[in-house]
Design a protein around this motif. Structure first.
Motif, PDB file in Angstrom:
ATOM      1  N   ALA A  34       0.423  -1.160   0.036  1.00  0.00           N
ATOM      2  CA  ALA A  34      -0.086  -0.412  -0.371  1.00  0.00           C
ATOM      3  C   ALA A  34       0.918   1.579  -0.033  1.00  0.00           C
ATOM      4  CB  ALA A  34      -1.192  -0.176   1.115  1.00  0.00           C
ATOM      5  N   ASP A  35       2.254   1.042   0.454  1.00  0.00           N
ATOM      6  CA  ASP A  35       3.101   2.525   0.669  1.00  0.00           C
ATOM      7  C   ASP A  35       3.838   2.250  -0.566  1.00  0.00           C
ATOM      8  OD1 ASP A  35       4.743   0.320   1.425  1.00  0.00           O
ATOM      9  OD2 ASP A  35       5.391   1.087   2.797  1.00  0.00           O
ATOM     10  N   GLY A  36       3.851   1.211  -1.695  1.00  0.00           N
ATOM     11  CA  GLY A  36       4.871   1.311  -2.607  1.00  0.00           C
ATOM     12  C   GLY A  36       5.848   0.984  -2.805  1.00  0.00           C
ATOM     13  N   ALA A  37       6.359   0.238  -0.982  1.00  0.00           N
ATOM     14  CA  ALA A  37       7.552  -0.049  -1.391  1.00  0.00           C
ATOM     15  C   ALA A  37       7.969  -0.515  -1.355  1.00  0.00           C
ATOM     16  CB  ALA A  37       8.402   0.963   0.754  1.00  0.00           C
ATOM     17  N   GLY A  38       8.845  -1.626  -2.054  1.00  0.00           N
ATOM     18  CA  GLY A  38       8.561  -3.491  -1.660  1.00  0.00           C
ATOM     19  C   GLY A  38       8.514  -4.451  -2.540  1.00  0.00           C
ATOM     20  N   PRO A  39       8.279  -5.932  -2.544  1.00  0.00           N
ATOM     21  CA  PRO A  39       7.397  -6.641  -4.271  1.00  0.00           C
ATOM     22  C   PRO A  39       5.755  -6.650  -3.915  1.00  0.00           C
ATOM     23  CG  PRO A  39       8.813  -7.761  -2.374  1.00  0.00           C
ATOM     24  CD  PRO A  39       8.646  -6.704  -1.920  1.00  0.00           C
ATOM     25  N   ALA A  40       5.909  -6.897  -4.942  1.00  0.00           N
ATOM     26  CA  ALA A  40       4.268  -7.057  -5.344  1.00  0.00           C
ATOM     27  C   ALA A  40       4.094  -8.930  -5.148  1.00  0.00           C
ATOM     28  CB  ALA A  40       3.772  -6.885  -6.023  1.00  0.00           C
ATOM     29  N   ALA A  41       3.013  -9.224  -5.298  1.00  0.00           N
ATOM     30  CA  ALA A  41       2.410 -10.760  -4.618  1.00  0.00           C
ATOM     31  C   ALA A  41       1.354 -11.311  -6.239  1.00  0.00           C
ATOM     32  CB  ALA A  41       2.406 -11.486  -3.724  1.00  0.00           C
ATOM     33  N   ALA A  42       2.158 -11.943  -7.251  1.00  0.00           N
ATOM     34  CA  ALA A  42       1.014 -12.102  -7.955  1.00  0.00           C
ATOM     35  C   ALA A  42       0.305 -13.606  -8.129  1.00  0.00           C
ATOM     36  CB  ALA A  42       0.934 -11.610  -9.275  1.00  0.00           C
ATOM     37  N   GLY A  43      -0.814 -13.542  -8.105  1.00  0.00           N
ATOM     38  CA  GLY A  43      -1.222 -15.073  -8.484  1.00  0.00           C
ATOM     39  C   GLY A  43      -2.220 -15.424 -10.181  1.00  0.00           C
ATOM     40  N   GLN A  44      -3.112 -16.402 -10.432  1.00  0.00           N
ATOM     41  CA  GLN A  44      -4.142 -16.486 -10.535  1.00  0.00           C
ATOM     42  C   GLN A  44      -5.068 -17.219  -9.995  1.00  0.00           C
ATOM     43  OE1 GLN A  44      -2.910 -19.384 -14.256  1.00  0.00           O
ATOM     44  NE2 GLN A  44      -2.453 -17.672 -15.519  1.00  0.00           N
ATOM     45  N   ILE A  45      -6.896 -15.930 -10.611  1.00  0.00           N
ATOM     46  CA  ILE A  45      -7.918 -16.610 -10.151  1.00  0.00           C
ATOM     47  C   ILE A  45      -8.323 -17.743 -10.786  1.00  0.00           C
ATOM     48  CG2 ILE A  45     -10.394 -15.982  -9.595  1.00  0.00           C
ATOM     49  CD1 ILE A  45      -9.037 -13.374  -9.449  1.00  0.00           C
ATOM     50  N   ARG A  46      -8.671 -19.257 -10.233  1.00  0.00           N
ATOM     51  CA  ARG A  46      -9.251 -20.573 -11.240  1.00  0.00           C
ATOM     52  C   ARG A  46     -10.576 -20.848 -10.367  1.00  0.00           C
ATOM     53  NH1 ARG A  46      -6.671 -19.301 -15.438  1.00  0.00           N
ATOM     54  NH2 ARG A  46      -5.024 -20.196 -15.670  1.00  0.00           N
ATOM     55  N   GLU A  47     -11.731 -21.090 -11.198  1.00  0.00           N
ATOM     56  CA  GLU A  47     -12.857 -21.172 -10.714  1.00  0.00           C
ATOM     57  C   GLU A  47     -13.133 -20.143  -9.322  1.00  0.00           C
ATOM     58  OE1 GLU A  47     -15.014 -23.102 -12.499  1.00  0.00           O
ATOM     59  OE2 GLU A  47     -13.138 -23.329 -13.657  1.00  0.00           O
ATOM     60  N   GLY A  48     -13.032 -19.137  -9.079  1.00  0.00           N
ATOM     61  CA  GLY A  48     -13.174 -18.251  -8.483  1.00  0.00           C
ATOM     62  C   GLY A  48     -11.822 -18.218  -7.016  1.00  0.00           C
ATOM     63  N   LYS A  49     -11.979 -19.139  -7.301  1.00  0.00           N
ATOM     64  CA  LYS A  49     -10.315 -19.490  -5.789  1.00  0.00           C
ATOM     65  C   LYS A  49      -9.040 -19.047  -6.314  1.00  0.00           C
ATOM     66  CE  LYS A  49     -13.241 -23.344  -4.269  1.00  0.00           C
ATOM     67  NZ  LYS A  49     -12.887 -24.647  -3.978  1.00  0.00           N
ATOM     68  N   PHE A  50      -7.960 -17.988  -5.652  1.00  0.00           N
ATOM     69  CA  PHE A  50      -6.857 -18.235  -5.660  1.00  0.00           C
ATOM     70  C   PHE A  50      -5.882 -18.280  -4.109  1.00  0.00           C
ATOM     71  CE2 PHE A  50      -8.352 -14.749  -3.079  1.00  0.00           C
ATOM     72  CZ  PHE A  50      -7.218 -14.202  -2.413  1.00  0.00           C
TER      73      PHE A  50
END
Length: 105
Positions: free
Chosen positions: A25-41
């Motif tokens: 939220a503060d823009g500092a550091g790495p992001a994490a990402a993933g896929q949504i499949r059948e409504g779940k992540f």
């Protein structure tokens, strides 16, 4: 890094395929990402307060003129992605299970 999991729906229907990003939220550091499949992540994410970005696209039924590819359209409202208002606190000491119930309007 901790496990972050949950569900995503739009207007009461599970998102069949999409993407979810947890940005600091503060823009500092790495992001994490993933896929949504059948409504779940299920994503591995650093702890802290995160801005959550959810996106998904679907076929329009139209084809591209040059290669005949399916033309896709984003259907998740901007307030959940490019102008995301979603925020969650990812903690070392909690289950980190989030349920995002999105609305078109």
């Amino acid at each position: 890094m901790v496990e972050v999991k949950g569900t995503v729906s739009l207007d009461g229907n599970s998102i069949p395929v999409g993407d979810i990003i947890f940005e600091p939220a503060d823009g500092a550091g790495p992001a994490a990402a993933g896929q949504i499949r059948e409504g779940k992540f299920d994503v591995q994410c650093p702890v802290g307060t995160k801005k959550v970005i959810i996106s998904a696209a679907r076929k329009t039924g139209k084809k591209g003129k040059e290669f005949g590819e399916d033309i896709m359209e984003s259907y998740i409202p901007a307030k959940y992605n490019t102008e995301s208002e979603l925020q969650e606190n990812v903690s070392q000491d909690s289950e980190n299970e989030f349920h995002f119930v999105l609305k078109s309007m």
